[in-house]
Design a protein around this motif. Sequence first.
Motif: not given
Length: 157
Positions: A118-119, A123
Amino acid sequence: MNKKYSGFTLVEMLIVMGIIIILTVVGITAGRFAINRANDVAHRNAVDQAYTSLQAYYTDHREYPVDSVAGVSCNTGTVCTFAKLVGDKNKEGLLVPYIDAKSFDGGTTATYFYGVGGEAGDQAVLVCVTLRGAATENVTHPDGAVYCAGNGIGVNT
């Protein structure tokens, strides 16, 4: 002298034996299909339970377990085996308060994969399992398959 025999002829016996062999083959095939299906369901349920336990872990800690979190050591990057997360016979894993470690015992062999991304790097999560044996067998199996659950679309496992 005319004797009347009341037994079966050779042809009748061969026909009966042929029918029994055909029924046995059909029964064995159906049994193998049922066993494979039951193992698939067990492995899919284990992945779903693992994802649910990872969500509970995330709720408590606000991040998924990776190399730098809680002493989990993975082989490469952010991909871990479930022996580290769920545990084995010698040591409890990190997710044991959230999952029953025995849900990964029994049945056929399978390889469970876990990836975080994820970013922010922690996440999104993706949990996968091979459905036709260990990863090396699954690749060469004619109908090898992998089942995944999670919110980590695009996480490289």
